[in-house]
Enzyme design. Structure first.
Site, PDB file in Angstrom:
ATOM      1  CB  ALA A   1      44.076  52.913  38.409  1.00  0.00           C
TER       2      ALA A   1
ATOM      3  N   GLY B   1      35.373  52.292  35.907  1.00  0.00           N
ATOM      4  CA  GLY B   1      36.250  51.142  35.667  1.00  0.00           C
ATOM      5  C   GLY B   1      35.616  50.181  34.663  1.00  0.00           C
TER       6      GLY B   1
ATOM      7  CD  GLU C   1      50.090  38.799  35.107  1.00  0.00           C
ATOM      8  OE1 GLU C   1      50.401  39.994  35.021  1.00  0.00           O
ATOM      9  OE2 GLU C   1      50.626  37.905  34.430  1.00  0.00           O
TER      10      GLU C   1
ATOM     11  CG  ASN D   1      42.306  44.796  43.650  1.00  0.00           C
ATOM     12  OD1 ASN D   1      41.229  45.282  43.982  1.00  0.00           O
ATOM     13  ND2 ASN D   1      43.164  45.414  42.860  1.00  0.00           N
TER      14      ASN D   1
ATOM     15  CE1 TYR E   1      39.949  44.004  35.628  1.00  0.00           C
ATOM     16  CE2 TYR E   1      41.040  42.825  37.397  1.00  0.00           C
ATOM     17  CZ  TYR E   1      40.975  43.905  36.549  1.00  0.00           C
ATOM     18  OH  TYR E   1      41.923  44.881  36.613  1.00  0.00           O
TER      19      TYR E   1
HETATM   20  C1  LIG Z   1      39.273  48.247  40.441  1.00  0.00           C
HETATM   21  C2  LIG Z   1      38.784  49.638  40.038  1.00  0.00           C
HETATM   22  C3  LIG Z   1      39.469  50.029  38.729  1.00  0.00           C
HETATM   23  C4  LIG Z   1      37.265  49.580  39.820  1.00  0.00           C
HETATM   24  O1  LIG Z   1      36.845  50.821  39.267  1.00  0.00           O
HETATM   25  P1  LIG Z   1      35.413  51.459  39.596  1.00  0.00           P
HETATM   26  O2  LIG Z   1      35.208  52.568  38.649  1.00  0.00           O
HETATM   27  O3  LIG Z   1      35.298  51.742  41.033  1.00  0.00           O
HETATM   28  O4  LIG Z   1      34.484  50.206  39.246  1.00  0.00           O
HETATM   29  P2  LIG Z   1      32.969  50.263  38.752  1.00  0.00           P
HETATM   30  O5  LIG Z   1      32.218  51.331  39.482  1.00  0.00           O
HETATM   31  O6  LIG Z   1      32.957  50.338  37.260  1.00  0.00           O
HETATM   32  O7  LIG Z   1      32.438  48.853  39.240  1.00  0.00           O
HETATM   33  C5  LIG Z   1      32.498  47.709  38.396  1.00  0.00           C
HETATM   34  C6  LIG Z   1      32.016  46.482  39.162  1.00  0.00           C
HETATM   35  O8  LIG Z   1      32.958  46.157  40.179  1.00  0.00           O
HETATM   36  C7  LIG Z   1      32.323  46.199  41.449  1.00  0.00           C
HETATM   37  N1  LIG Z   1      33.195  46.851  42.413  1.00  0.00           N
HETATM   38  C8  LIG Z   1      34.016  47.901  42.157  1.00  0.00           C
HETATM   39  N2  LIG Z   1      34.618  48.264  43.316  1.00  0.00           N
HETATM   40  C9  LIG Z   1      34.141  47.434  44.267  1.00  0.00           C
HETATM   41  C10 LIG Z   1      34.395  47.310  45.644  1.00  0.00           C
HETATM   42  N3  LIG Z   1      35.214  48.157  46.289  1.00  0.00           N
HETATM   43  N4  LIG Z   1      33.781  46.314  46.336  1.00  0.00           N
HETATM   44  C11 LIG Z   1      32.935  45.460  45.698  1.00  0.00           C
HETATM   45  N5  LIG Z   1      32.640  45.543  44.378  1.00  0.00           N
HETATM   46  C12 LIG Z   1      33.247  46.511  43.681  1.00  0.00           C
HETATM   47  C13 LIG Z   1      31.103  47.076  41.246  1.00  0.00           C
HETATM   48  O9  LIG Z   1      30.119  46.815  42.202  1.00  0.00           O
HETATM   49  C14 LIG Z   1      30.692  46.712  39.877  1.00  0.00           C
HETATM   50  O10 LIG Z   1      30.019  45.475  39.884  1.00  0.00           O
HETATM   51  P3  LIG Z   1      28.646  45.287  39.075  1.00  0.00           P
HETATM   52  O11 LIG Z   1      29.006  45.572  37.642  1.00  0.00           O
HETATM   53  O12 LIG Z   1      28.316  43.866  39.361  1.00  0.00           O
HETATM   54  O13 LIG Z   1      27.717  46.295  39.659  1.00  0.00           O
HETATM   55  C15 LIG Z   1      39.064  50.676  41.162  1.00  0.00           C
HETATM   56  O14 LIG Z   1      38.605  50.177  42.392  1.00  0.00           O
HETATM   57  C16 LIG Z   1      40.536  51.037  41.302  1.00  0.00           C
HETATM   58  O15 LIG Z   1      41.032  51.927  40.602  1.00  0.00           O
HETATM   59  N6  LIG Z   1      41.245  50.367  42.232  1.00  0.00           N
HETATM   60  C17 LIG Z   1      42.667  50.644  42.465  1.00  0.00           C
HETATM   61  C18 LIG Z   1      43.516  50.196  41.301  1.00  0.00           C
HETATM   62  C19 LIG Z   1      43.355  48.716  41.030  1.00  0.00           C
HETATM   63  O16 LIG Z   1      43.294  47.907  41.945  1.00  0.00           O
HETATM   64  N7  LIG Z   1      43.310  48.363  39.747  1.00  0.00           N
HETATM   65  C20 LIG Z   1      43.174  46.978  39.312  1.00  0.00           C
HETATM   66  C21 LIG Z   1      44.527  46.339  39.217  1.00  0.00           C
HETATM   67  S1  LIG Z   1      44.395  44.635  38.711  1.00  0.00           S
END
Ligand SMILES: CC(C)(COP(=O)(O)OP(=O)(O)OC[C@H]1O[C@@H](n2cnc3c(N)ncnc32)[C@H](O)[C@@H]1OP(=O)(O)O)[C@@H](O)C(=O)NCCC(=O)NCCS
Length: 166
Positions: free
Chosen positions: A92, A103, A125, A130, A137
């Site tokens: 997260a 992330g 998982e 999401n 991923y």
């Molecule tokens: C999922 C999460 C960890 C992503 O972290 P982040 O730092 O925002 O992600 P990044 O900036 O590194 O983005 C990585 C990729 O995902 C994509 N992405 C991230 N958030 C996105 C969103 N809201 N919508 C669409 N694409 C998204 C980015 O565009 C990027 O894609 P690219 O490499 O093709 O450009 C963050 O949204 C989060 O903490 N969510 C809540 C917790 C969660 O759901 N964890 C996962 C549990 S399985």
């Protein structure tokens, strides 16, 4: 990729260069409160603080944190390493730090650690709905390998099992 992350390729999937000033290191006791705060902001059914504490000395788990140039915690990731498999158990990023490559940076670190450990496959998982996590991923070469019905609570939802071979 939003924000400051630059991307290169390892021939199979994207790999992130660090957003400016952000580094990833092993979590320590002093990080636990900030990790748990992000956990509670990120999930409807958060892990307890003690659950994170137990991981600090666990022989088969690694907990990594991303910190900015001011030392503020921006995100964390937890992975298990067992035999020739690794499982990403939690990842997260603080809401204010999302879409800047943090992330991806954490995920890339786990994939490197799994390869160094000798893992052949990395599993995780993810809630079916999401989108953010699934995009992250998929961009790193994970594919859907199955589904666990009603795996999640608060709210109830199926989990997709995703897998990447190393
Ligand atoms: C999922 C999460 C960890 C992503 O972290 P982040 O730092 O925002 O992600 P990044 O900036 O590194 O983005 C990585 C990729 O995902 C994509 N992405 C991230 N958030 C996105 C969103 N809201 N919508 C669409 N694409 C998204 C980015 O565009 C990027 O894609 P690219 O490499 O093709 O450009 C963050 O949204 C989060 O903490 N969510 C809540 C917790 C969660 O759901 N964890 C996962 C549990 S399985």
């Amino acid at each position: 990729m939003g924000g400051g992350a630059r991307q290169v390729t390892d021939g199979r999937s994207k790999v992130s260069a660090a957003p400016d000033g952000v580094l990833v290191r092993a979590a320590v006791e002093a990080d636990l409160a900030a990790i748990h705060a992000i956990e509670c902001e990120s999930f409807g059914d958060p892990w307890a603080l003690e659950g994170f504490r137990d991981l600090l000395d666990h022989p088969r788990a690694k907990m990594e944190v991303a910190v900015n140039a001011d030392g503020e915690l921006m995100g964390y990731a937890v992975a298990w390493y067992v035999a020739d498999e690794s499982e990403i158990a939690n990842i997260a990023v603080a809401p204010s730090a999302r879409l800047k490559g943090v992330g991806a940076l954490l995920l890339d670190r786990i994939l490197r650690a799994a390869a160094e450990f000798g893992a052949q496959t990395v599993f995780l998982e993810v809630r079916e709905s999401n989108e953010a996590a699934r995009k992250l991923y998929e961009a790193r070469g994970f594919e859907v390998a199955g589904k666990r019905t009603k795996y999640y609570r608060k709210p109830d939802e199926d989990a997709l099992i995703m897998r990447r071979k190393l």
